[in-house]
Design an enzyme around this catalytic site. Structure first.
Site, PDB file in Angstrom:
ATOM      1  N   GLY A  26      -7.846  20.092  -6.945  1.00  0.00           N
ATOM      2  CA  GLY A  26      -7.192  18.778  -6.976  1.00  0.00           C
ATOM      3  C   GLY A  26      -6.452  18.520  -8.276  1.00  0.00           C
ATOM      4  O   GLY A  26      -5.379  17.917  -8.298  1.00  0.00           O
ATOM      5  N   HIS A  54     -21.645  15.842  -3.801  1.00  0.00           N
ATOM      6  CA  HIS A  54     -20.637  15.535  -4.830  1.00  0.00           C
ATOM      7  C   HIS A  54     -20.582  14.025  -5.108  1.00  0.00           C
ATOM      8  O   HIS A  54     -19.582  13.529  -5.625  1.00  0.00           O
ATOM      9  CB  HIS A  54     -19.207  15.938  -4.402  1.00  0.00           C
ATOM     10  CG  HIS A  54     -18.941  17.401  -4.302  1.00  0.00           C
ATOM     11  ND1 HIS A  54     -18.054  17.920  -3.377  1.00  0.00           N
ATOM     12  CD2 HIS A  54     -19.425  18.448  -4.989  1.00  0.00           C
ATOM     13  CE1 HIS A  54     -17.995  19.238  -3.508  1.00  0.00           C
ATOM     14  NE2 HIS A  54     -18.824  19.585  -4.485  1.00  0.00           N
ATOM     15  N   GLU A  64     -18.431  15.393 -14.117  1.00  0.00           N
ATOM     16  CA  GLU A  64     -19.755  15.148 -13.533  1.00  0.00           C
ATOM     17  C   GLU A  64     -20.834  15.052 -14.607  1.00  0.00           C
ATOM     18  O   GLU A  64     -21.790  14.290 -14.457  1.00  0.00           O
ATOM     19  CB  GLU A  64     -20.077  16.261 -12.526  1.00  0.00           C
ATOM     20  CG  GLU A  64     -19.256  16.096 -11.251  1.00  0.00           C
ATOM     21  CD  GLU A  64     -19.430  17.221 -10.256  1.00  0.00           C
ATOM     22  OE1 GLU A  64     -18.804  18.277 -10.459  1.00  0.00           O
ATOM     23  OE2 GLU A  64     -20.186  17.059  -9.298  1.00  0.00           O
ATOM     24  N   ARG A  81     -16.836  28.178   2.464  1.00  0.00           N
ATOM     25  CA  ARG A  81     -17.426  27.491   3.627  1.00  0.00           C
ATOM     26  C   ARG A  81     -16.335  27.088   4.615  1.00  0.00           C
ATOM     27  O   ARG A  81     -15.238  26.688   4.206  1.00  0.00           O
ATOM     28  CB  ARG A  81     -18.174  26.222   3.200  1.00  0.00           C
ATOM     29  CG  ARG A  81     -19.353  26.473   2.293  1.00  0.00           C
ATOM     30  CD  ARG A  81     -20.163  25.180   2.109  1.00  0.00           C
ATOM     31  NE  ARG A  81     -21.096  25.319   1.013  1.00  0.00           N
ATOM     32  CZ  ARG A  81     -21.026  24.642  -0.131  1.00  0.00           C
ATOM     33  NH1 ARG A  81     -20.068  23.749  -0.333  1.00  0.00           N
ATOM     34  NH2 ARG A  81     -21.920  24.838  -1.075  1.00  0.00           N
ATOM     35  N   ASN A  96     -27.995  21.345 -15.264  1.00  0.00           N
ATOM     36  CA  ASN A  96     -27.723  21.664 -13.861  1.00  0.00           C
ATOM     37  C   ASN A  96     -28.328  23.042 -13.600  1.00  0.00           C
ATOM     38  O   ASN A  96     -27.763  24.067 -13.980  1.00  0.00           O
ATOM     39  CB  ASN A  96     -26.211  21.672 -13.631  1.00  0.00           C
ATOM     40  CG  ASN A  96     -25.852  21.918 -12.180  1.00  0.00           C
ATOM     41  OD1 ASN A  96     -26.725  22.189 -11.341  1.00  0.00           O
ATOM     42  ND2 ASN A  96     -24.566  21.839 -11.875  1.00  0.00           N
ATOM     43  N   ARG A 125     -29.188  17.256 -12.655  1.00  0.00           N
ATOM     44  CA  ARG A 125     -28.500  17.164 -11.373  1.00  0.00           C
ATOM     45  C   ARG A 125     -29.433  17.650 -10.271  1.00  0.00           C
ATOM     46  O   ARG A 125     -29.992  18.746 -10.370  1.00  0.00           O
ATOM     47  CB  ARG A 125     -27.250  18.031 -11.398  1.00  0.00           C
ATOM     48  CG  ARG A 125     -26.523  17.991 -10.084  1.00  0.00           C
ATOM     49  CD  ARG A 125     -25.298  18.880 -10.098  1.00  0.00           C
ATOM     50  NE  ARG A 125     -24.592  18.701  -8.848  1.00  0.00           N
ATOM     51  CZ  ARG A 125     -23.823  19.633  -8.310  1.00  0.00           C
ATOM     52  NH1 ARG A 125     -23.663  20.794  -8.899  1.00  0.00           N
ATOM     53  NH2 ARG A 125     -23.210  19.391  -7.167  1.00  0.00           N
TER      54      ARG A 125
END
Ligand code: ADP
Length: 403
Positions: free
Chosen positions: A334, A182, A386, A243, A12, A93
Site C-alpha cells: 500500500g 491486523h 504497528e 494466501r 512480537n 502482540r
C-alpha cells in the site's frame, strides 16, 4: 533522551523469531529495534539496531528464553541502557483474542491461560505469542506486560458482518465467526489518517487497505470497525503474498475428494502456496512486476486478480458505509506500489473516487494525499506503525491514559 521520557518495549514473538522495538510512545520514534531469527535451529541470528549502531551475530539460539536473554544483553552491551530508558510497559502482540478480548489487557496468569485456550483458533501464532509473554515476564518481572490483540478492534463488529451463515449451534459451539486480524494497524491508520486530514474521526467513514505480505481491508465508521475482510483466520479476503484470500469453500472438499489431498495439505496449499506465490512463484510484488516486464502472462493475470479483489472490497465497503470519506492505503504494498493503488481505484469515479496519477506516483514514506482536489473521497497513502500503536495501547493500559 531526557530522564523524564518513557519508553515501551514492543515484542512480537513468532514460532522461530522474536521481533522487538523500544519505542518512545509520545514522540513515536523507534529508539532501538531488532530481530532474533531461526530460534531452535542449529545456528540462529540476531540483529540489534540503535540510532547509532547495528550489531549482527550468528549463534545458536536454542529457545525463546535464550533469544530474549541475548537481546537484553545486547541492550546492556551496546545500548540503549534499559535501566535508564524508563521502560513503563512491555507490549506483546497477540494474534488471536477470540471471543474473549475486546481490547489490550494487563497480562496475569489468567490472561496467559486464556491466550493458551484460544490456540485452536490460531495454532501457529498464539502459542508463539504466549511463549514470548512467558519469557518476557520471567526476564523483566518488574515491568507490567500488556497483551495487545490483533483481533480486538473487530470484536464489536455488527452481527451482520461478524456472523457466517452456517448452523448457529455449530458456530457457537466452535466459536466460528469473523475475528479479523491486523486490527491494531486498522485502528491506528483509521484514527491517525483522520487527524492528518484534520477530520473528526467520530464523523468519518474510512476504508483501510492494509496491503503487506498478509493483506486485509476494513470499513471503519465514526472510529469503529463495521466490517473487515479477514475471517475466522487471516486466510479470508484479499489476495496475499502466499494466501488465496476469498475462495469457494467447496474447493477444499473438491481437492480432498479428487486430488487426494488431506486437510493439512489443503491448509498448506491455501495458506502458503497460493496468492501471488501460487500464481507466479513469487510472493513479493516487486518480483511479480519484474515478471510482468519480462512478458510473463501468468504474472499479469496475478496482478489483475490482486487489484480486482481490492476493487471489489472498496466497492463493497463503500456500500456498507453508505459512502466513503477516506480511503487509506498502508503497509508494504500500500505504501510502495503505485501500480496496485492506481489499478485498485481505476474506474471508480462514479463512486466518488478519483486518483491523481502524478500524486500517486512513487513510494511514499510520509502520509500523502493521492486523490484529485475535486475527488469527493480523499485517498491517502498513510504509513502504518504497528509497534507505535502497540506501545500506545500498552501505555493506555498501564496508566489509564497517555503519559
Ligand atoms: P508484512 O505483512 O510481512 O508485515 P510488509 O507490510 O512489510 O509485510 O509488506 C511486505 C510486502 O510489501 C512485500 O512482500 C512486497 O510485496 C511489498 N513491497 C515492499 N516494497 C515494495 C515496493 N517498493 N514495491 C512494491 N511492493 C513492495
Amino acid at each position: 533522551m531526557t530522564t523524564q521520557s518513557t519508553s515501551v518495549l514492543v515484542v512480537n514473538s513468532g514460532s522461530s523469531s522474536i521481533k522487538y522495538q523500544l519505542v518512545d510512545p509520545v514522540g513515536g520514534e523507534a529508539i532501538a529495534w531488532g530481530i532474533v531469527e531461526r530460534i531452535g535451529e542449529e545456528v540462529g541470528s540476531l540483529k540489534h539496531v540503535t540510532q547509532t549502531s547495528t550489531t549482527e551475530r550468528e549463534l545458536p539460539v536454542p529457545d525463546h528464553g535464550e533469544g530474549l536473554r541475548r537481546v537484553l544483553s545486547l541492550f546492556e552491551a551496546v545500548g540503549p541502557d534499559l535501566s535508564r530508558a524508563n521502560v513503563i510497559a512491555v507490549g506483546h502482540r497477540v494474534v488471536q483474542g477470540g471471543p474473549v478480548f475486546d481490547g489490550p489487557v494487563l497480562v496475569d496468569a489468567l490472561v496467559e491461560h486464556q491466550i493458551e485456550q484460544l490456540s485452536p483458533l490460531a495454532p501457529l501464532h498464539n502459542p508463539a505469542n504466549l511463549t514470548g509473554i512467558r519469557v518476557g515476564r520471567a526476564l523483566l518481572p518488574d515491568v507490567p506486560h500488556v497483551a495487545v490483540f490483533d483481533t480486538a478492534f473487530f470484536h464489536h463488529l455488527p452481527a451482520a458482518a461478524a456472523s457466517y451463515a452456517i448452523d448457529r449451534d455449530v458456530a457457537e459451539k466452535h466459536s466460528v465467526r469473523r475475528y479479523g486480524a491486523h486490527g491494531t494497524s486498522h485502528q491506528y491508520v483509521s484514527h491517525e489518517v483522520a487527524a492528518f486530514l484534520g477530520r473528526d474521526v467520530e464523523q468519518t467513514s474510512t476504508i483501510v487497505l492494509h496491503l503487506g505480505n498478509g493483506a486485509s481491508a476494513s470499513a471503519v465508521k465514526n472510529g469503529h470497525a463495521v466490517d473487515t475482510s479477514m475471517g475466522l483466520t487471516p486466510l479470508e479476503g484479499l489476495v496475499m503474498g502466499t494466501r488465496s484470500g476469498d475462495i469457494d469453500p467447496a474447493v477444499t472438499f473438491h481437492l480432498m475428494r479428487n486430488a487426494g489431498m488431506d486437510v493439512d495439505e489443503v491448509d498448506d496449499l491455501l495458506n502458503r502456496r497460493s496468492g501471488l506465490k501460487g500464481m507466479t512463484g513469487q510472493n513479493d510484488l516487486r518480483e511479480v512486476h519484474r515478471l510482468v516486464e519480462e512478458g510473463d502472462a501468468g504474472a499479469k493475470v496475478a496482478i489483475d486478480v490482486y487489484a480486482h479483489r481490492i476493487k471489489k472490497y472498496i466497492g463493497g465497503y463503500t456500500a456498507v458505509l453508505g459512502g466513503v470519506d477516506v480511503i487509506a492505503f498502508t503497509a508494504g504494498v500500500g505504501e510502495n506500489d503505485d501500480i496496485v493503488r492506481a489499478r485498485a481505484c481505476e474506474g471508480l469515479e462514479r463512486l466518488g473516487i478519483e486518483i491523481d496519477l502524478e500524486r500517486n506516483a512513487g513510494r511514499k514514506k510520509e502520509p500523502t494525499i493521492i486523490s484529485t482536489d475535486s475527488s469527493p473521497t480523499t485517498v491517502v497513502v498513510f504509513p502504518t506503525n504497528e509497534e507505535l500503536a502497540i506501545a500506545r495501547l500498552a501505555v493506555d493500559v498501564v496508566t489509564g491514559g497517555r503519559p
